[in-house]
Design a protein around this motif. Sequence first.
Motif, mmCIF file in Angstrom:
data_model
loop_
_atom_site.group_PDB
_atom_site.id
_atom_site.type_symbol
_atom_site.label_atom_id
_atom_site.label_comp_id
_atom_site.label_asym_id
_atom_site.label_seq_id
_atom_site.Cartn_x
_atom_site.Cartn_y
_atom_site.Cartn_z
ATOM 1 N N GLN A 1 0.838 -1.202 0.000
ATOM 2 C CA GLN A 1 0.000 0.000 0.000
ATOM 3 C C GLN A 1 0.870 1.246 0.000
ATOM 4 O O GLN A 1 1.599 1.498 0.957
ATOM 5 N N SER A 2 0.815 2.016 -1.058
ATOM 6 C CA SER A 2 1.588 3.257 -1.144
ATOM 7 C C SER A 2 0.691 4.367 -1.653
ATOM 8 O O SER A 2 -0.284 4.119 -2.358
ATOM 9 N N VAL A 3 1.030 5.607 -1.298
ATOM 10 C CA VAL A 3 0.274 6.742 -1.826
ATOM 11 C C VAL A 3 1.032 7.425 -2.953
ATOM 12 O O VAL A 3 0.570 8.422 -3.495
ATOM 13 N N TYR B 1 -2.365 6.947 -8.619
ATOM 14 C CA TYR B 1 -2.671 5.514 -8.603
ATOM 15 C C TYR B 1 -3.156 5.031 -7.244
ATOM 16 O O TYR B 1 -3.431 3.850 -7.066
ATOM 17 N N SER B 2 -3.234 5.920 -6.273
ATOM 18 C CA SER B 2 -3.552 5.462 -4.917
ATOM 19 C C SER B 2 -4.967 4.913 -4.808
ATOM 20 O O SER B 2 -5.257 4.117 -3.936
ATOM 21 N N SER C 1 -4.638 11.298 -2.530
ATOM 22 C CA SER C 1 -4.039 11.819 -3.749
ATOM 23 C C SER C 1 -3.345 13.155 -3.523
ATOM 24 O O SER C 1 -2.677 13.671 -4.404
ATOM 25 N N THR D 1 -1.789 -1.046 -4.321
ATOM 26 C CA THR D 1 -2.184 0.245 -4.884
ATOM 27 C C THR D 1 -2.279 0.168 -6.403
ATOM 28 O O THR D 1 -3.244 0.629 -7.011
#
Length: 467
Positions: free
Chosen positions: A54-56, A61-62, A68, A90
């Motif tokens: 899980q990455s922002v 693409y989050s 965002s 993600t």
Amino acid sequence: MDVSGLVVAPGFIDAHTHSDTAAIDGAEGRLDTAQVSASVVQGVTTEIAGNCGQSVFPGRYSGLAALSRAHTTSAIGRVNHLASLIGHGTVRAAVVGLSARAASASEITRMAAVVDEALAGGAVGFSTGLIYTPGSYADTAEVTALARVAARHGKPYVTHLRNEMAGVEGALEEAIAIARNSGAALHVSHHKTAGKFAWGRTEVTLARLAGLRDAGMDVTCDVYPYTAGSTALGAMLPPWAHDGGPARLLERLRDAGQRDLLRKAIAEGVPGWENTVGNGGWDRIVVAGAPRHAGYQGRTIADLAGSAGVDALDLVAELLLDEDGDVTIISHSMREDDVRRVLAAPFAMVGSDGVPKPGLPHPRWAGSFARVLGHYAREVGLFGLPEAVRKMTGAPAARFGLPDRGVLRDGAHADLVVFDAARISDRATFAEPLLPPTGVRLVVVGGSVVVRDGVVTKARPGRVLAC
């Protein structure tokens, strides 16, 4: 400054956090200063985020509008630095969606392009969280295809194994196969053998990793110094319950028939599912964060259900519905000898797995580094001070490709921590999880003093690091 009798070390690098949006959440009032700064007060000058799939980053693409805004981090300002992995979950959510299905060949190609773009843009590796949806819906071949992209960039495959409990050995073999077949270096996140059916198995898993290293494979792991973990309450439910995303999960929780199926799944297990509760019990699951149910925080699910005279699964369902699915928990699932065994491994580095959230979060966010230095190095004698410092400086800097960090030398980045080796100790507890450590005198980030005698200054020299 006179630092006679004190230790001057490179700034600590937290190999595993979930602090991707902490600066933004602090600026927008969702986290207070203590919650945002608990890491840097220990001496952490760089945090590795984007873990467990899980990455922002990249923000577009989050898949979550609230996240965002990550591109505004540099404008808000950070106390310390942030580096990020690109998360498989993600990317999969953006390309494939949240359904429980295999990705098509064209979708894997599109995901590979996103991963390639992120790694070229500075992400320090590719992460998976194979117990979490939608990442858990991916097969080994899909993950291998994406890990090949990381290999081309010379960056590691970083994984929360598909199973850290009764199936940990098989899950580790899957990770090894992905690394071998992709050519990527392997980093195992928060390595543990949790649940009563896996206690003691670190003797097997660590021997396996050590053997691979002796044979020339590039493999490492990180570990936090506690016998309890922390995650979302929803992760206690089987993967099929999440098919279609959070809204579909809440719909299922409203259905009495679906609740019966969930009870059965936990009691009997589901092939390939970790099943934390089945490996331990609701009496080991403590509510850590539930904003609308502050009185629940710090109590076990079993205790809450017993007090209310309801079934534990029904209490969980109602709690998740009332909190729109956003509840964090602490799971007391590990054994001390396993924790010590992983910590002592020469290829293990320190990662807090910290989750800065309101409520009563796991004390690892505020205590991990001081706990390793004070309790495990000084008091237990698990390793000496130089080895403890290496595990939280040079080792993670090398793993994540952060040049001129994790070292003390002319020309290196001026990220430093000054502490009293005889006094440094963690004070954070499960009851008071944000208490700062003792013995940390000074923290310097980018040449600016950001912490002096436990007090955070107004300096905000931290930045997003690209590799």
